[in-house]
Write a protein that holds these residues in place. Sequence first.
Motif, PDB file in Angstrom:
ATOM      1  N   GLY A 274       0.001 -12.796  -7.824  1.00 23.57           N
ATOM      2  CA  GLY A 274      -0.929 -11.741  -7.449  1.00 23.57           C
ATOM      3  C   GLY A 274      -0.619 -11.185  -6.075  1.00 23.57           C
ATOM      4  N   ILE A 275      -0.839  -9.897  -5.914  1.00 25.08           N
ATOM      5  CA  ILE A 275      -0.681  -9.234  -4.618  1.00 25.08           C
ATOM      6  C   ILE A 275      -2.010  -8.573  -4.279  1.00 25.08           C
ATOM      7  CG2 ILE A 275       0.528  -7.454  -3.301  1.00 25.08           C
ATOM      8  CD1 ILE A 275       2.921  -7.840  -5.135  1.00 25.08           C
ATOM      9  N   PHE A 276      -2.601  -8.951  -3.152  1.00 25.96           N
ATOM     10  CA  PHE A 276      -3.900  -8.431  -2.747  1.00 25.96           C
ATOM     11  C   PHE A 276      -3.746  -7.628  -1.453  1.00 25.96           C
ATOM     12  CE2 PHE A 276      -4.477 -12.216  -5.242  1.00 25.96           C
ATOM     13  CZ  PHE A 276      -5.512 -11.901  -6.104  1.00 25.96           C
ATOM     14  N   LEU A 277      -4.251  -6.419  -1.450  1.00 25.02           N
ATOM     15  CA  LEU A 277      -4.122  -5.534  -0.297  1.00 25.02           C
ATOM     16  C   LEU A 277      -5.487  -5.201   0.296  1.00 25.02           C
ATOM     17  CD1 LEU A 277      -1.537  -2.963  -1.732  1.00 25.02           C
ATOM     18  CD2 LEU A 277      -1.060  -4.990  -0.362  1.00 25.02           C
ATOM     19  N   ASP A 278      -5.567  -5.209   1.597  1.00 23.28           N
ATOM     20  CA  ASP A 278      -6.772  -4.778   2.302  1.00 23.28           C
ATOM     21  C   ASP A 278      -6.365  -3.578   3.160  1.00 23.28           C
ATOM     22  OD1 ASP A 278      -9.185  -4.443   3.505  1.00 23.28           O
ATOM     23  OD2 ASP A 278      -9.057  -6.220   4.789  1.00 23.28           O
ATOM     24  N   LEU A 279      -6.765  -2.388   2.765  1.00 23.27           N
ATOM     25  CA  LEU A 279      -6.352  -1.174   3.460  1.00 23.27           C
ATOM     26  C   LEU A 279      -7.260  -0.910   4.653  1.00 23.27           C
ATOM     27  CD1 LEU A 279      -5.666   1.110   0.361  1.00 23.27           C
ATOM     28  CD2 LEU A 279      -4.071  -0.371   1.577  1.00 23.27           C
ATOM     29  N   SER A 280      -6.671  -0.774   5.825  1.00 26.16           N
ATOM     30  CA  SER A 280      -7.437  -0.520   7.036  1.00 26.16           C
ATOM     31  C   SER A 280      -7.958   0.913   7.045  1.00 26.16           C
ATOM     32  CB  SER A 280      -6.547  -0.764   8.264  1.00 26.16           C
ATOM     33  OG  SER A 280      -7.236  -0.473   9.454  1.00 26.16           O
ATOM     34  N   LYS A 281      -9.281   1.084   7.257  1.00 26.66           N
ATOM     35  CA  LYS A 281      -9.906   2.404   7.319  1.00 26.66           C
ATOM     36  C   LYS A 281      -9.513   3.270   6.117  1.00 26.66           C
ATOM     37  CE  LYS A 281     -11.745   1.634  11.402  1.00 26.66           C
ATOM     38  NZ  LYS A 281     -13.203   1.557  11.619  1.00 26.66           N
ATOM     39  N   ALA A 282      -9.648   2.704   4.926  1.00 25.89           N
ATOM     40  CA  ALA A 282      -9.169   3.377   3.713  1.00 25.89           C
ATOM     41  C   ALA A 282      -9.787   4.756   3.522  1.00 25.89           C
ATOM     42  CB  ALA A 282      -9.447   2.497   2.494  1.00 25.89           C
ATOM     43  N   PHE A 283     -11.108   4.861   3.677  1.00 28.41           N
ATOM     44  CA  PHE A 283     -11.775   6.138   3.450  1.00 28.41           C
ATOM     45  C   PHE A 283     -11.490   7.126   4.578  1.00 28.41           C
ATOM     46  CE2 PHE A 283     -14.285   3.389   0.675  1.00 28.41           C
ATOM     47  CZ  PHE A 283     -14.368   4.164  -0.466  1.00 28.41           C
ATOM     48  N   ASP A 284     -11.314   6.606   5.784  1.00 28.78           N
ATOM     49  CA  ASP A 284     -11.061   7.481   6.935  1.00 28.78           C
ATOM     50  C   ASP A 284      -9.677   8.129   6.869  1.00 28.78           C
ATOM     51  OD1 ASP A 284     -13.532   7.032   8.199  1.00 28.78           O
ATOM     52  OD2 ASP A 284     -12.813   5.139   9.017  1.00 28.78           O
ATOM     53  N   THR A 285      -8.749   7.476   6.176  1.00 31.85           N
ATOM     54  CA  THR A 285      -7.376   7.984   6.139  1.00 31.85           C
ATOM     55  C   THR A 285      -7.060   8.776   4.877  1.00 31.85           C
ATOM     56  OG1 THR A 285      -6.669   5.823   5.269  1.00 31.85           O
ATOM     57  CG2 THR A 285      -6.459   6.161   7.629  1.00 31.85           C
ATOM     58  N   VAL A 286      -8.061   9.020   4.045  1.00 30.82           N
ATOM     59  CA  VAL A 286      -7.840   9.831   2.839  1.00 30.82           C
ATOM     60  C   VAL A 286      -7.391  11.242   3.234  1.00 30.82           C
ATOM     61  CG1 VAL A 286      -8.998  10.981   0.908  1.00 30.82           C
ATOM     62  CG2 VAL A 286      -9.415   8.565   1.352  1.00 30.82           C
ATOM     63  N   ASN A 287      -6.349  11.721   2.598  1.00 33.02           N
ATOM     64  CA  ASN A 287      -5.848  13.071   2.844  1.00 33.02           C
ATOM     65  C   ASN A 287      -6.760  14.067   2.115  1.00 33.02           C
ATOM     66  OD1 ASN A 287      -4.335  15.586   2.444  1.00 33.02           O
ATOM     67  ND2 ASN A 287      -2.593  14.476   3.285  1.00 33.02           N
ATOM     68  N   HIS A 288      -7.511  14.854   2.877  1.00 31.85           N
ATOM     69  CA  HIS A 288      -8.498  15.762   2.267  1.00 31.85           C
ATOM     70  C   HIS A 288      -7.825  16.880   1.462  1.00 31.85           C
ATOM     71  CE1 HIS A 288     -12.291  14.672   4.771  1.00 31.85           C
ATOM     72  NE2 HIS A 288     -11.630  13.610   4.368  1.00 31.85           N
ATOM     73  N   ASN A 289      -6.646  17.317   1.883  1.00 32.49           N
ATOM     74  CA  ASN A 289      -5.940  18.358   1.129  1.00 32.49           C
ATOM     75  C   ASN A 289      -5.563  17.861  -0.257  1.00 32.49           C
ATOM     76  OD1 ASN A 289      -6.016  20.310   3.180  1.00 32.49           O
ATOM     77  ND2 ASN A 289      -4.214  19.442   4.180  1.00 32.49           N
ATOM     78  N   ILE A 290      -5.070  16.624  -0.328  1.00 34.97           N
ATOM     79  CA  ILE A 290      -4.726  16.036  -1.621  1.00 34.97           C
ATOM     80  C   ILE A 290      -5.987  15.834  -2.457  1.00 34.97           C
ATOM     81  CG2 ILE A 290      -3.851  13.951  -2.762  1.00 34.97           C
ATOM     82  CD1 ILE A 290      -1.834  13.655  -0.515  1.00 34.97           C
ATOM     83  N   LEU A 291      -7.052  15.368  -1.824  1.00 34.84           N
ATOM     84  CA  LEU A 291      -8.306  15.129  -2.539  1.00 34.84           C
ATOM     85  C   LEU A 291      -8.854  16.412  -3.149  1.00 34.84           C
ATOM     86  CD1 LEU A 291     -10.584  13.141  -3.259  1.00 34.84           C
ATOM     87  CD2 LEU A 291     -11.644  13.692  -1.078  1.00 34.84           C
ATOM     88  N   LEU A 292      -8.782  17.516  -2.409  1.00 31.64           N
ATOM     89  CA  LEU A 292      -9.283  18.795  -2.902  1.00 31.64           C
ATOM     90  C   LEU A 292      -8.415  19.315  -4.057  1.00 31.64           C
ATOM     91  CD1 LEU A 292     -10.206  20.506   0.485  1.00 31.64           C
ATOM     92  CD2 LEU A 292     -11.793  19.726  -1.278  1.00 31.64           C
ATOM     93  N   LYS A 293      -7.099  19.139  -3.932  1.00 30.57           N
ATOM     94  CA  LYS A 293      -6.202  19.585  -5.006  1.00 30.57           C
ATOM     95  C   LYS A 293      -6.416  18.765  -6.270  1.00 30.57           C
ATOM     96  CE  LYS A 293      -2.605  21.409  -1.937  1.00 30.57           C
ATOM     97  NZ  LYS A 293      -1.231  21.232  -1.402  1.00 30.57           N
ATOM     98  N   LYS A 294      -6.652  17.462  -6.101  1.00 24.47           N
ATOM     99  CA  LYS A 294      -6.934  16.616  -7.260  1.00 24.47           C
ATOM    100  C   LYS A 294      -8.263  17.013  -7.901  1.00 24.47           C
ATOM    101  CE  LYS A 294      -6.113  12.215  -7.190  1.00 24.47           C
ATOM    102  NZ  LYS A 294      -6.108  10.775  -6.789  1.00 24.47           N
ATOM    103  N   SER A 295      -9.239  17.368  -7.067  1.00 21.29           N
ATOM    104  CA  SER A 295     -10.540  17.797  -7.586  1.00 21.29           C
ATOM    105  C   SER A 295     -10.387  19.034  -8.466  1.00 21.29           C
ATOM    106  CB  SER A 295     -11.497  18.090  -6.425  1.00 21.29           C
ATOM    107  OG  SER A 295     -11.717  16.938  -5.647  1.00 21.29           O
ATOM    108  N   GLN A 296      -9.617  19.999  -7.986  1.00 26.88           N
ATOM    109  CA  GLN A 296      -9.378  21.216  -8.774  1.00 26.88           C
ATOM    110  C   GLN A 296      -8.648  20.897 -10.065  1.00 26.88           C
ATOM    111  OE1 GLN A 296      -7.472  23.932  -5.905  1.00 26.88           O
ATOM    112  NE2 GLN A 296      -9.276  25.231  -6.084  1.00 26.88           N
ATOM    113  N   HIS A 297      -7.674  20.001  -9.984  1.00 25.06           N
ATOM    114  CA  HIS A 297      -6.899  19.628 -11.178  1.00 25.06           C
ATOM    115  C   HIS A 297      -7.799  19.041 -12.253  1.00 25.06           C
ATOM    116  CE1 HIS A 297      -3.526  18.015 -13.543  1.00 25.06           C
ATOM    117  NE2 HIS A 297      -4.250  16.912 -13.642  1.00 25.06           N
ATOM    118  N   TYR A 298      -8.800  18.262 -11.837  1.00 23.01           N
ATOM    119  CA  TYR A 298      -9.675  17.595 -12.792  1.00 23.01           C
ATOM    120  C   TYR A 298     -10.921  18.401 -13.142  1.00 23.01           C
ATOM    121  CZ  TYR A 298      -6.772  13.426 -12.528  1.00 23.01           C
ATOM    122  OH  TYR A 298      -5.724  12.541 -12.614  1.00 23.01           O
ATOM    123  N   GLY A 299     -10.921  19.685 -12.813  1.00 25.33           N
ATOM    124  CA  GLY A 299     -11.965  20.570 -13.331  1.00 25.33           C
ATOM    125  C   GLY A 299     -13.059  20.950 -12.369  1.00 25.33           C
TER     126      GLY A 299
END
Length: 233
Positions: free
Chosen positions: A201-226
């Motif tokens: 097993g490989i377990f990852l703990d991402l530091s500041k995961a939500f703070d480092t989300v790329n908003h441009n990618i998130l918005l493009k994914k939102s449009q892609h999914y309707g």
Amino acid sequence: MLKSGNVKITNTKAIANEFNSYFGNVGANLAQQIPTADTSFQEFLCKSPCSSFYLFPNTNIEIEDELSNLNTSKATGPYSIPTKLLKILMYIISGPLATLFNYSLSSGTVSSKLKVVRIIPIHKKGPRTVKSNYRPISLLSVFNKILEKLVYNRLLKFLEKNEIIFDGQFGFRSNHSTSHAILHIVDKIQKAIEAKKISCGIFLDLSKAFDTVNHNILLKKSQHYGIRDLAYN
């Protein structure tokens, strides 16, 4: 008291400014350290649904349900009314609130005052003089919480109907929990043992995961999914 390098900060306003600067920049600073991926995020997207997400109007009854579910023990942010008082008056104010929220949903806009937030630094670990040992708790207007829940309920139904949410996601979903994730892992290990295979097993703990989300990618994914047009706004 906080420490910034070798400097001790004791003035309350200076401490607040120090926290504000840290919380406002820590995500962007960490995001800059993330290596650029060789593969575009678009290659990981599933098929886009034919339909678009629609923010259908809310009703007085829906507002009353959300008001009754408010936790009176939780603090609220600016531009709020005490939740106990809201519950007492919910049958009187549900109509006006439904009208206001429907205007927001139909126009694709949110009042700027509902975006004003009070940040409370909560100590997480280590020395209390180190600002990175604190995490921010955001206190938003109670009316913003209701509006967010209205959008959340509609978005979740759309995502589930179009089977967009990954089956392996156990967090932030109704009828799913971390206990299910543990059972899933244990089941895989037991089957591997029975088959005389080795489990790894490989377990990852991402530091500041939500703070480092790329908003441009998130918005493009939102449009892609309707999520388009007014809902996208």
